[in-house]
Design an enzyme around this catalytic site. Sequence first.
Site, PDB file in Angstrom:
ATOM      1  N   ASP A  49      36.230  77.252  81.597  1.00 50.01           N
ATOM      2  CA  ASP A  49      34.902  77.623  82.093  1.00 50.01           C
ATOM      3  C   ASP A  49      33.829  76.970  81.236  1.00 50.01           C
ATOM      4  O   ASP A  49      34.102  76.524  80.104  1.00 50.01           O
ATOM      5  CB  ASP A  49      34.741  79.136  82.094  1.00 50.01           C
ATOM      6  CG  ASP A  49      34.741  79.723  80.688  1.00 50.01           C
ATOM      7  OD1 ASP A  49      35.717  79.462  79.940  1.00 50.01           O
ATOM      8  OD2 ASP A  49      33.786  80.428  80.317  1.00 50.01           O
ATOM      9  N   GLU A  90      35.637  82.209  78.535  1.00 49.09           N
ATOM     10  CA  GLU A  90      35.259  82.197  77.122  1.00 49.09           C
ATOM     11  C   GLU A  90      33.747  82.171  76.953  1.00 49.09           C
ATOM     12  O   GLU A  90      33.201  82.881  76.101  1.00 49.09           O
ATOM     13  CB  GLU A  90      35.894  80.988  76.416  1.00 49.09           C
ATOM     14  CG  GLU A  90      35.801  81.031  74.894  1.00 49.09           C
ATOM     15  CD  GLU A  90      34.501  80.496  74.323  1.00 49.09           C
ATOM     16  OE1 GLU A  90      34.200  80.780  73.152  1.00 49.09           O
ATOM     17  OE2 GLU A  90      33.764  79.802  75.063  1.00 49.09           O
TER      18      GLU A  90
END
Length: 450
Positions: free
Chosen positions: A93, A155
Amino acid sequence: MTALTEEELRAAIRREMSGVRADLERLVRIPGIAFTGFDHSHVERSAEAVVELLRGAGIPDVRIVRDGGQPAVIGRRPAPPGAPTVLLYAHHDVQPVGDLAQWKSDPFEPVERDGRLYGRGVADDKAGIMAHIAALRAFGDDLPVGVVLFIEGEEEFGSESLEDLLREHRDDIAADVIVIADSGNWDIGQPALTTGLRGIVNGFVEVRTLENAVHSGMFGGAIPDALITLSRLIATLHDDNGDVAVEGLVRTQSAPLDYPEDRFREEAGMLESVSFIGTGRLVERLWTRPSISILGIDAPPTAGAPNALVPVAKAKFSVRIAPGDNAQRVYDTVTAHLRKHAPWGAQVTVELEQLGEPCVIDATGPAYDAARAAFTEAWDGAEPVDMGVGGSIPFIATFQELFPKAAILVTGVEDPETSAHGPNESLHLGEFERVCIAEALLLAKVARLS
């Protein structure tokens, strides 16, 4: 199984770099942002792309996992008899792009300029994924260690479900060595191992002085408005030197590195007239002392603001806490400070958003020696330094808890010009190749430790 020589591994990495870069660019084109309000179908696409990459790199057991959050990917390849297992971590991500006007090119269309590849996530952390893939491709069928790949999907949004995932899949991801490819190097041409990271405490402080807005002419001068009150409260968080004024927070010593102030100014984009805040060595202010920032304020916008006293105002604060401190204790301490220093008896409410523990890594032992040797060889004789990081990777503390005997190596592809989280994020392509070579050499050296 035939062990590949150092030169064979270098040659294999160089042979693979064209395909590695092409796959990196394909990943960058997927805007996988896990933040609330964004299209999370792109995060799903990103996870599926990672699954395809791992299977193509010879990982037979690959699956998408989740625990109420965004999709993570776990891939496993068993170790040869007697060989250790290495866990390779990265995340797929990315951060939101922010103000598009500050980007020189489309953030999700990678472009090369002067030896750097630009795009959101190109360094943080999709290049971390591709460094793992490059090493696996270099070995092919001759991989001398077992590997587990854990590629996280949220994250940048705080890893809310990660701890539950790690605990749920603990047996599947157990390893002797853990490589977390989400940090950076000291400089271009100077590799580093990250051995300490600050923790994080994010929260909100709200002040209220009135039940509702009232006429600023009729009541101003006798009643404090909430914005002035909030401003005075925020000001108590630092002393006149800019050091954090909240009593009781841990402060420790840092690595014996010199961070030149002119270099730091340039990397940060500081205005020439602006002075530094705080006292002590720059690396200590950045790595081993607490810092407090105000990330945003909720109050009436200036456009259309009425001539009325603001009754309530709210700010989001972020505390980076020194290695050796405890996140919950810091939150309690900051909360007590804010309530104690409430101006003019204002009503103060504090709300927690996020806690993340700091970490210190004892970078001694055979695995760390192997990593330093691999880095030195990959950078043609430049030995790595041990450095701290002012940012936070809270889940490292969870890895330390779950796998206390594992050596944790925090590495990465970033350099001082990367601009991770900012506009025009970029990857130095020459350094990226060295990172890939270093990881391949590391796996070979770890195999020999058995």
